[in-house]
Design an enzyme around this catalytic site. Sequence first.
Site, PDB file in Angstrom:
ATOM      1  N   ARG A   1     -24.755 -15.500 -38.989  1.00 34.56           N
ATOM      2  CA  ARG A   1     -26.015 -15.067 -40.143  1.00 34.56           C
ATOM      3  C   ARG A   1     -27.110 -16.127 -40.392  1.00 34.56           C
ATOM      4  O   ARG A   1     -26.727 -17.356 -40.424  1.00 34.56           O
ATOM      5  CB  ARG A   1     -24.919 -14.774 -41.636  1.00 34.56           C
TER       6      ARG A   1
ATOM      7  N   GLU B   1     -35.746 -11.931 -43.268  1.00 34.52           N
ATOM      8  CA  GLU B   1     -36.000 -10.911 -41.939  1.00 34.52           C
ATOM      9  C   GLU B   1     -36.766  -9.943 -42.624  1.00 34.52           C
ATOM     10  O   GLU B   1     -36.679  -9.235 -44.023  1.00 34.52           O
ATOM     11  CB  GLU B   1     -34.758 -10.392 -41.273  1.00 34.52           C
TER      12      GLU B   1
ATOM     13  N   HIS C   1     -32.975  -9.937 -34.204  1.00 40.28           N
ATOM     14  CA  HIS C   1     -31.523  -9.352 -34.836  1.00 40.28           C
ATOM     15  C   HIS C   1     -31.123  -8.474 -33.844  1.00 40.28           C
ATOM     16  O   HIS C   1     -30.631  -7.365 -34.894  1.00 40.28           O
ATOM     17  CB  HIS C   1     -31.615  -9.062 -36.228  1.00 40.28           C
TER      18      HIS C   1
END
Length: 205
Positions: free
Chosen positions: A120, A149, A168
Site C-alpha cells: 500500500r 492515485e 498499480h
Amino acid sequence: MLAELQHHAQFQHQQKQKQWKVIEPKQLSTQTVIIYGTGEIGGRLAAVLKSFGVRVMGVSKSGNEKPSFDQVVSISKEKELLKEADWIISTMPLTHETKSYFDPKWMNVVESAYFINVGRGATVDENALVEAIEQKRIRKAYIDVFEHEPLTKESSWWDHSNIIITPHISAVTTPEEAVECFVETLQKVEQGGLPSNLVNIERGY
C-alpha cells in the site's frame, strides 16, 4: 530483480552504442531479500524466490515462522536484518500501525538496498524515500502503489532516474478470477463456513 542483476539497462545502452562489453551477471542465489508481510502474497513471493536459491527473510507483526522463509522476525527486531538486505519488498497492508511505516528513521538503517512496494502506498513516507535514494541508502525503488492515485503529472517521481513507476498493476484480478472467488465465498457462507478471504476488522486486513 533479474533486470538489475543481469544489467539489462546497461546492455541496452551498449547496444545503442554498438559496444560489445561483457559485464558478468549476478546470480539470484547471491541475494538476500527481506519481505515485509508474510501473509498470502508475501508467502507466495518467498516460495518463488526460494526456488531460485534466494535467502529470504520475513518481517511480520507476530514474527511467527512461515514456510519458504529462512527466518521471520517481529517488527521490533527488524533492524537486525535490514543491514543484510540486498532487496526489501513490502507487501504490507495499510493499518494505523503501518501508515508511514517506512519513514526517515527506518530509511536511516538501510544500507544500499533496492526497495519494492507492492503493498500500500501510504505505508511509505514518500519524501523520506526520495531522500534515502539521493543519499544512496536506497539504490533504486520500484513503486507500484502510491498514497494518492493516480500519480499526478506534477510529481517529480516521473522523472527520477532511480524510481521505476508502475500503475498499480502488480496484482491484477481478471473478471473470471473475481467470479470464481465470489462463487466460492458464497458457497462457503451458505454452508455455514468461513470464507478463505475473511477480513479481520480489528487488524484491518
